[in-house]
Design an enzyme around this catalytic site. Structure first.
Site, PDB file in Angstrom:
ATOM      1  N   HIS A 168      26.857  28.875  15.733  1.00  0.00           N
ATOM      2  CA  HIS A 168      25.609  28.684  16.467  1.00  0.00           C
ATOM      3  C   HIS A 168      24.557  29.615  15.857  1.00  0.00           C
ATOM      4  CE1 HIS A 168      28.332  27.263  19.923  1.00  0.00           C
ATOM      5  NE2 HIS A 168      27.894  26.233  19.225  1.00  0.00           N
ATOM      6  N   GLU A 339      32.603  36.921  22.082  1.00  0.00           N
ATOM      7  CA  GLU A 339      31.184  36.771  22.422  1.00  0.00           C
ATOM      8  C   GLU A 339      30.520  38.152  22.379  1.00  0.00           C
ATOM      9  OE1 GLU A 339      29.508  34.032  23.082  1.00  0.00           O
ATOM     10  OE2 GLU A 339      30.947  32.518  23.784  1.00  0.00           O
TER      11      GLU A 339
HETATM   12 ZN   LIG Z   1      28.053  30.304  20.223  1.00  0.00          ZN
END
Ligand SMILES: [Zn+2]
Length: 378
Positions: A168, A339
């Site tokens: 991303h 994350e």
């Molecule tokens: Zn991501």
């Protein structure tokens, strides 16, 4: 006269009205018209030295992760290296901040960007290392290279460790994290890295989505594909980034995989574990658990146990479309997402700088210590 620009590597913003420094009206642009999966922005303002400027990002409340605007502080810089923070307010719709720039040119971004020149410098640093090889695995839709850095010499009994980052593209902190990991791995003076390389070969893709990164996208590649939802039905035409990484994984095998992302809502690094993997075994879960316990010691801001959103896959979608699930199912290995936050570290906040690239780099370097704790059991 033009005040705001985003026409540069990783720049992105929509200009509604830039006529008055006291009321600059902007908007965050979706990667794809109509999508709510947007959040990032990156632009420069020129000519406002000493002027009190008021900026508004209109419709910020329409973003999918709008909860992340609470207590959010924008990143600002005069030199694009030192990114300090400015408080914002969020009324549920618009995100606002005020700033009186000390210099004629100032940049504002959702998070410190990681640009192409930094990417080239990292890859070239690795290419100069006697323990690393660099290759271009894939050509993206816009002709960029997806680089694979292989650290260590393949040999009998050696484990294959895969590390992916920045599927991303808005999650630039994931690339800083991969940089920290790679710099430690190629450091000839680091005894932990030397010992790991006797037992394993590392396959690291520090940027899975260079087109999206350059365009300032938050989520998609240049063809509008969310790479981390493409692993079970990728094609070389739609998503060469995942297609060619998948092909190489089939050649090397995978004994452990982590996929580094950025998270908009939490104030600490945390994991997403695979869900919906038909063959997920007790052994995979145990190894992942041991890795996470070691990671908590190596980097105490890692918080696997705090409450977080339920990341069960969306009904009707393929659970193996994510990298971690696809690798876990295909190779029977432990696999998970780390994350890294956009928001400041809740345990050790930094009023001036918030969550910094350095924090991400340190986290990436520390993850090698956790890997060392499970290496012999993989
Ligand atoms: Zn991501």
């Amino acid at each position: 006269m033009s005040k705001i620009t985003c026409n540069f590597d990783s720049g992105r913003i929509g200009i509604i009205d830039e006529s008055d420094w006291s009321n600059i009206r902007l908007e965050i642009l979706p990667d794809i018209e109509g999508s709510d999966e947007f959040m990032g922005f990156n632009f420069a303002a020129t000519g406002a030295r000493g002027k009190e400027c008021n900026f508004t990002l209109e419709h910020a409340g329409n973003t999918r992760w709008a909860g992340g605007w609470k207590n959010y502080r924008i990143a600002a810089s005069y030199d694009r290296r030192d990114w300090f923070r400015i408080p914002t307010t969020f009324d549920g719709s618009a995100l606002k901040w005020s700033h009186t720039p000390e210099q004629d040119r100032v940049s504002y971004a959702y998070h410190a960007p990681y640009c192409e020149l930094e990417r080239f410098a990292l890859v070239e640093r690795c290419a100069a290392s006697p323990v690393a090889r660099v290759e271009s695995l894939a050509r993206t839709l816009e002709g960029r290279s997806v680089n694979l850095v292989t650290v260590g010499e393949p040999g009998t009994g050696k484990k294959a460790i895969w590390v992916l980052a920045r599927q991303h593209p808005g999650e630039s902190q994931s690339e800083f994290t991969a940089e920290g990991l790679l710099d430690r791995l190629i450091d000839p003076a680091d005894p932990l890295s030397r010992s790991l390389l006797k037992k394993a070969v590392f396959y690291v893709v520090p940027n899975m989505n260079p087109d999206g990164s350059f365009r300032g996208y938050h989520r998609y590649n240049a063809g509008g594909i969310d790479l981390n939802r493409s692993w079970s039905d990728t094609t070389p035409e739609k998503s060469p980034e995942t297609w060619y990484v998948r092909e190489r994984m089939r050649q090397t095998g995978v004994d452990f995989c982590y996929d580094i992302h950025g998270d908009e809502n939490n104030h600490y690094p945390w994991p997403v574990r695979p869900v919906g993997v038909p063959s997920w075994s007790r052994k995979q879960a145990d190894l992942l658990g041991r890795f996470e316990e070691a990671l908590k010691i190596a980097s105490p801001n890692y918080q696997p146990d705090l409450p977080k959103p339920n990341y069960d896959h969306t009904p009707g979608t393929d659970p193996l479309a994510m990298a971690i699930s696809w690798t876990a199912e295909t190779f029977g290995c432990p696999s998970f997402i780390i994350e890294i936050p956009f928001l400041d570290d809740v345990f050790d906040p930094d009023e001036r700088f918030g969550w910094t690239p350095r924090r991400s780099r340190l986290f990436g370097a520390a993850s090698l210590e956790a890997l060392a704790a499970v290496m012999d059991a993989l």
